[in-house]
Design a protein around this motif. Sequence first.
Motif, PDB file in Angstrom:
ATOM      1  N   GLU A   6      -2.874   0.222  10.045  1.00 47.97           N
ATOM      2  CA  GLU A   6      -1.973   0.035   8.910  1.00 47.97           C
ATOM      3  C   GLU A   6      -0.683  -0.626   9.382  1.00 47.97           C
ATOM      4  O   GLU A   6      -0.205  -0.345  10.485  1.00 47.97           O
ATOM      5  N   CYS A  22      -4.074  -2.982   5.655  1.00 51.95           N
ATOM      6  CA  CYS A  22      -5.018  -2.126   6.388  1.00 51.95           C
ATOM      7  C   CYS A  22      -6.075  -3.056   6.973  1.00 51.95           C
ATOM      8  O   CYS A  22      -6.911  -3.581   6.233  1.00 51.95           O
ATOM      9  N   TRP A  36      -6.420   4.495   0.069  1.00 58.35           N
ATOM     10  CA  TRP A  36      -5.056   4.573   0.603  1.00 58.35           C
ATOM     11  C   TRP A  36      -4.546   5.988   0.346  1.00 58.35           C
ATOM     12  O   TRP A  36      -4.696   6.521  -0.766  1.00 58.35           O
ATOM     13  N   CYS A  95      -4.950   4.418   5.574  1.00 57.89           N
ATOM     14  CA  CYS A  95      -6.151   3.961   4.874  1.00 57.89           C
ATOM     15  C   CYS A  95      -7.367   4.568   5.577  1.00 57.89           C
ATOM     16  O   CYS A  95      -7.305   4.953   6.751  1.00 57.89           O
TER      17      CYS A  95
END
Length: 124
Positions: A6, A22, A36, A95
């Motif tokens: 991320e 991500c 997320w 994520c």
Amino acid sequence: QVQFVESGGGLVQPGESLTLSCTVSGFTLDYYAIGWFRQVPGKEREGVVCSSTDGTTVNADSVKGRFTTSRDNIKKTVYLQLNSLQPEDTAVYYCGADFYDYSKCPTADDVDYWGQGTQVTVSS
């Protein structure tokens, strides 16, 4: 090796926007729903939105109309656009995916691989 990286967090003022990324490796992004999540100290990791072949699914009522996702499968990257940020959006954002049911938007319990996250701080 499965990895989620991320990036894109930072310090912004209320009302401003950020785009988080991500970037994944070790699997073919095209078929996977990517969730997320965000977490603040002392609280559980919260599902925020999910990017799937059906588009964006919003999991947190507090971000409806403000957060949305997009993806570039060639770049193996999923983006989270955060608009009209508020102080309560301050968190570390992560994520992840469910590797047992890849098309399903994952809950935090479904995710086996976590990245380091990216810090979003909203403050005046």
